[in-house]
Design an enzyme around this catalytic site. Structure first.
Site, PDB file in Angstrom:
ATOM      1  CE  LYS A 178      -1.834   2.762   2.960  1.00 47.70           C
ATOM      2  NZ  LYS A 178      -1.860   4.080   2.287  1.00 47.70           N
ATOM      3  CD  GLU A 187      12.952   3.465   8.308  1.00 48.97           C
ATOM      4  OE1 GLU A 187      12.860   4.319   9.218  1.00 48.97           O
ATOM      5  OE2 GLU A 187      13.022   3.749   7.111  1.00 48.97           O
ATOM      6  CB  CYS A 197      12.749   8.412   8.898  1.00 49.07           C
ATOM      7  SG  CYS A 197      13.498   7.346   7.668  1.00 49.07           S
ATOM      8  CD  GLU A 203      10.365  11.946  12.200  1.00 53.04           C
ATOM      9  OE1 GLU A 203       9.360  11.330  12.561  1.00 53.04           O
ATOM     10  OE2 GLU A 203      11.238  11.466  11.455  1.00 53.04           O
TER      11      GLU A 203
END
Lengths: 310, 506
Positions: free
Chosen positions: B211, B285, B319, B416
Site C-alpha cells: 500500500k 522503520e 526519517c 520530529e
C-alpha cells in the site's frame, strides 16, 4: 551450416584430410566469408605471435596456437587491467556480469551452433545453463563481503575487521567439456570479486571459447579482465604455472604427474592452487558450481585494526 | 562575475557570529539562474488508475477514487483508486494463490531473474520515473534523478542476487519464505521505499500486497506497469492504493503473514498494537531525531556540506535527517555563520527545475505541521534564522530554517519536524555529546564529524542509533542494513540482515 560451409570451401588446409576434388561452386551462388579465429588478449583479437595455428576437430576452422610469449602478453594485459577492475564498485561488477548474461542470451543461436559443431551433446541446455551461471555470479559480486567479512571483537580498545580482497591475476586451465559452461563457470568466480585472468580454453572445442570472447568484447567487461588463449595444454600450462605475475592457478581436470609438475612450478612464487576433477555433467549442478568456496579460492583476507578511544 | 567578495562591515553585523573583517563570498541576490526545467512531455500517465491485483488493473469495489496532486502547483495529476477492505481481501487472496501455486515453488534463480528484470526496466525507464516522482511528491528532480531512481534499481538488483544464495545468509540453518507480506510505505521516498519492501520479499520467495502512501501513489503504480511488463506471475505483487483505512485493512487481514511498515512512530505503535497477540511477524522503520555531532577538530567546510545535506535533503522529509545539530561550544559561532552563508545559496522552488535544491513540501497538512512546530520553537525562545529565498506563489513551500539557542527541553529538539528545520544545540565534552545525542526516544541514525578516527569509532559504539555516519551523512546502499534502535523501530532493511525479516529460519 556445416554442409554449406563445406560446399563453399575452396581452401585446402595443411593437415586436413587430403581432398582430391572440391565441389564446383555454384556460379550464381554466394561465397561465405570465413573467419580467422584469434586469441583474445587485452580486449583485442590477435594472432599468435608465433604465427602457428591449429585446426578444429570438425576441420571447419583454423585457430591460433598460442605460444609462451602469448601467455606472457596475456598476463601483462591481465596485470594492467586488474587494479581498475578491482577498483570498480562491487555493484558495477555485478551489473557488468549481468550484462554479459544479456549479451550471451543475444548470441544464443551462435553459441549453440558453435557448440554443436564442436561436438557438444546438448548445446541448447549448455548455453542456457551458461547464461544462468553468469546471472548467478552477477549476484555474488556484492555479497561475498557480507559472508566472508567479519567484525572482530578483539580484546582491547580497537575496532577490528577483516575483509576479502581479490588475490590479483589468476591463470586458469579450463575443462575440455563442457566447453562453454565449464569455461564461463571457471571464469565467473575468478572475475566476480575483482581478479583478472588468463584462461586456456578447451582443446576439444576452442572455437566456442572464441565466440565467448566476442561476447565479452561486446559486453561491458573491460579489455584485459578476461584473456582467452587457445592452443596446447601440454605446451602452455607450465608457462602459466611458472609466471611470476600470476598469483593463483586454477586447474581443471588435470591429474597425476602433470598436476604434480604444475603444482611444483606454482611453488616458485607461492601461487594458490585450486585443482578440481569434475565430470562434465557436474557442471550442471548450479548449487555446487556457484558455491561461495569457489569464490573464496581467489580471495585474500585483510584484517584492519583501528584504535577506538579518545 | 556576479559573485562578490565582501568584507563585513557594521551594516552586515546582523549575522552577529561573524568576526569583524572576515571575508566571505556573497551569493545573496547576485547569482542569477535561468530556469532549467526537466520536461515532462515524455511521461505517459493515465487520467485514472485502478488497483493492481492479480496482475491486472481492476476498479475498486467501492467505485471511489481520490485525486493525487502536484504539491508544487496544487494541481491534480491523476485519479487514484481508494482500496477498501474488500479490495484488500482480493489482493491478499491473489497473493496467497500466487505464493502457493507458483512463487514458492519456483527455482530460486528463476525468481531472481524476475527481480533482475524489474531492476533493468527501472534503469530503462529512469527518467520517466524521476519526473513522476518529483511531480507527485515535490522532491527536486536532481534528487529523484540521481538518488531515488538509481538506488531503487540498485535495491532490486542487489536483492535479485540473493534469491539463489539464501542458504549462505544463515549458515547451518534451512530457510524458507514467510508467505504473504503486507507492506505499507511512506510518502517521502515513494518508489525507493517500494523497492526496499518488494525486492527482498520477492527474492526470499514471498508474495506481497503493497500500500503506497495516499499523497504519492504514482511511481508505485508505474512500478506495477513495470512488474507487468517483466511478466511476473499474476498475484506475486499487488498494489492497493488508499489512505489509512486501506492500510488498516491490510494490517488486520488474517491471511497476511507479516507486516512491514515505514512511517511515523505514532502509526507504528498503532500497528504494533493491532498485531499484538496475532503471531504475525513485523518490521517497523519509524521516525527519528538524529543528532549530527560536530567536534571542534572536524573539517568544518565538509561538515557544513554534511549538515546541509543532513537536514535539507528531500525538504527534510527524511526519517534519518540530522535534525539536531550538536556543536562543540568553541566552534558554534563560526559554524553557524558558515551554515547561514551556505543556506543563502540554496534554491527553493520548482521541483522539476534542475537547479532546485529544495522542492515542495509534500502536502498542505505537512506544511501546516512544520509551520506549527516552528511557531512553537519561536514561542519557546529559540532564535530563528530563515534563509532569504524567494518562494513560489503557488504550492507548498518552506524556506530552510535553523534555530539556535535550542534547549534539550524544547519541542523542536524532541519532536520530529520532518521538514527543512534544524535545531542547534551545544556541548562541551565528548561524554556530554553522547549523552545529549542519546537523550531521545528515537534511535534511527547519527552523524559524527571529527578528524580523530579513534573518536569516531568510539562514539559509533556509544550512540544508540541503527546507522552512524562518520564524516558523512545520508549515505544509503543496498548492501548496508538500515533501521532503528528504540522507538525508531525494529528490523533491518538492506544487506544480509535485510533478508531475515522475510524468512523463516528453521
Amino acid at each position: 551450416m556445416a554442409e554449406k560451409r563445406k560446399k563453399n570451401s575452396d581452401r585446402r588446409r595443411p593437415g586436413a584430410d587430403y581432398v582430391e576434388t572440391v565441389d564446383a561452386p555454384d556460379p550464381v551462388g554466394r561465397l561465405s566469408v570465413k573467419k580467422t579465429w584469434k586469441l583474445y588478449i587485452g580486449g583485442a583479437f590477435v594472432r599468435s605471435e608465433s604465427g602457428r595455428y591449429l585446426q578444429t576437430a570438425d576441420k571447419q576452422d583454423n585457430y591460433a596456437r598460442a605460444s609462451r610469449k602469448d601467455v606472457r602478453d596475456a598476463v601483462k594485459a591481465a596485470v594492467a587491467a586488474q587494479p581498475g577492475w578491482a577498483g570498480r564498485t562491487a555493484y558495477n561488477r555485478g551489473q557488468i556480469l549481468y550484462r554479459l548474461a544479456e549479451v550471451l542470451e543475444g548470441r544464443r543461436d551462435e553459441l549453440i551452433a558453435s557448440l554443436t559443431l564442436g561436438g557438444a551433446s546438448d548445446a541448447a541446455a549448455e548455453v542456457d545453463a551458461t547464461i544462468d551461471r553468469a546471472v548467478s555470479y552477477a549476484g555474488w559480486t556484492d555479497k561475498v563481503h557480507a559472508l566472508l567479512g567479519t567484525h572482530n571483537p578483539v580484546s582491547g580498545p580497537h575496532f577490528g575487521f577483516s575483509i576479502p580482497e581479490p588475490v590479483g591475476v589468476v591463470a586458469c586451465v579450463a575443462p575440455d567439456r563442457p566447453a562453454l559452461l565449464g569455461l564461463v563457470g571457471a571464469i565467473c568466480p575468478i572475475i566476480a570479486t575483482g581478479n583478472t585472468l588468463v584462461v586456456l580454453a578447451s582443446e576439444l572445442d576452442p572455437r566456442t571459447a572464441l565466440v565467448l570472447a566476442e561476447s565479452l568484447a561486446t559486453s561491458d567487461v573491460p579489455g584485459g579482465v578476461v584473456n582467452i588463449l587457445t592452443g596446447s595444454r601440454d605446451e602452455l600450462a607450465e608457462h602459466m604455472a611458472k609466471h611470476q605475475g600470476v598469483r593463483a592457478l586454477d586447474l581443471w581436470n588435470i591429474d597425476g604427474e602433470a598436476a604434480k609438475q604444475l603444482e611444483l612450478l606454482a611453488t616458485e612464487n607461492v601461487k594458490r592452487v585450486t585443482r578440481r576433477l569434475q565430470p562434465a555433467e557436474a557442471w550442471y549442478d548450479a548449487d555446487e558450481c556457484t558455491s561461495l568456496t569457489w569464490l573464496s579460492s581467489f580471495l585474500e583476507i585483510k584484517t584492519v585494526w583501528h584504535p577506538m578511544g579518545a | 562575475m556576479a559573485i562578490k567578495l565582501v568584507e563585513d562591515g557594521p551594516e552586515t553585523q546582523s549575522t552577529h557570529q561573524r568576526r569583524r573583517g572576515e571575508r566571505r563570498l556573497d551569493f545573496g541576490t547576485a547569482w542569477e539562474y535561468a530556469p532549467a526545467p526537466e520536461r515532462p512531455d515524455h511521461v505517459r500517465l493515465r487520467d485514472r488508475y485502478g488497483l493492481f491485483i492479480n496482475g491486472r488493473w481492476v476498479s475498486p469495489e467501492s467505485g471511489k477514487f481520490f485525486k493525487t496532486i502536484n504539491p508544487a502547483t496544487e494541481e491534480p495529476i491523476a485519479e487514484i483508486a481508494e482500496g477498501s477492505e474488500a479490495d484488500v481481501e482480493r489482493a491478499v487472496a491473489a497473493a496467497r494463490q500466487a505464493y502457493e501455486s507458483v512463487w514458492s515453488k519456483m527455482r530460486p534463480l528463476e525468481r531472481g531473474k524476475y527481480v533482475y528484470r524489474i531492476a533493468r526496466a527501472i534503469q530503462e525507464r529512469a527518467r520517466e520515473l524521476a519526473v513522476v516522482e518529483s511531480m507527485d511528491g515535490g522532491k527536486p528532480i536532481k534528487e529523484s534523478r540521481d538518488f531515488d531512481v538509481p538506488t531503487t534499481a540498485a535495491h532490486f538488483f542487489y536483492n535479485a542476487g540473493w534469491a539463489d544464495k539464501l542458504s549462505y545468509a544463515f549458515p547451518g540453518r534451512a530457510v524458507r519464505p514467510l508467505g504473504v507480506a503486507g507492506q505499507i510505505i511512506p510518502w517521502n521516498f515513494p518508489l525507493l521505499m517500494a523497492a526496499w519492501k518488494i525486492a527482498p520479499a520477492l527474492a526470499c520467495g514471498n508474495t506481497v500486497v503493497l500500500k503506497p502512501a495516499e499523497t504519492t501513489p504514482l511511481t508505485a503504480l508505474l512500478l506495477a506497469e513495470i512488474i507487468r511488463e517483466a511478466e511476473l506471475p499474476p498475484g506475486v505483487v499487488n498494489i492497493v492504493t488508499g489512505a489509512g483505512a486501506t492500510g488498516a485493512a491490510l494490517v488486520n487481514h488474517p491471511d497476511v503473514d507479516k507486516i512491514a511498515f515505514t512511517g511515523s512512530t505514532a502509526v507504528g505503535k498503532l500497528i504494533q498494537r493491532a498485531l499484538a497477540g496475532t503471531g504475525k511477524r513485523m518490521t517497523m522503520e519509524l521516525g527519528g531525531k538524529a543528532a549530527n555531532i560536530v567536534f571542534a577538530d572536524a573539517p568544518l567546510d565538509q561538515a557544513v556540506e554534511g549538515i546541509i545535506n543532513g537536514i535539507f535533503f528531500n525538504q527534510g522529509h527524511v526519517c534519518c535527517a540530522g535534525s539536531r545539530l550538536l556543536v562543540e561550544e568553541g566552534i558554534h559561532d563560526v559554524l553557524v555563520a558558515k551554515l547561514r552563508d551556505r543556506m543563502a545559496t540554496l534554491r527553493v522552488g520548482d521541483p522539476l527545475d534542475k537547479n532546485t535544491d529544495i522542492g515542495a513540501i509534500n502536502s498542505r497538512e505537512q506544511l501546516e505541521r512544520i509551520e506549527q512546530l516552528v511557531q512553537v520553537g519561536e514561542d519557546e525562545g529559540a532564535e530563528r534564522y530563515t534563509a532569504p529565498c524567494p518562494l513560489p506563489e503557488k504550492g507548498f513551500f518552506f524556506s530552510p530554517t535553523i534555530f539556535t539557542g535550542v534547549a534539550q527541553s524544547h519541542a523542536i529538539a524532541r519532536e520530529e519536524i520532518f521538514g527543512p528545520v534544524l535545531s542547534v544545540l551545544t556541548f562541551r565534552t565528548e561524554s556530554e555529546a553522547v549523552e545529549r545525542a542519546n537523550n531521545t526516544f528515537y534511535g534511527l541514525s547519527a552523524g559524527i564529524w571529527s578528524n580523530k578516527g579513534a573518536r569516531l569509532f568510539k562514539l559509533a559504539t556509544q550512540l544508540e542509533a541503527g546507522v552512524v555516519w562518520a564524516n558523512t551523512y545520508n549515505k544509503f546502499d543496498p548492501s548496508s542494513a538500515f533501521g532503528g534502535y528504540k522507538e525508531s523501530g525494529f528490523g533491518r532493511e538492506g544487506g544480509r540482515h535485510g533478508l531475515l525479516p522475510y524468512l523463516v529460519v528453521e
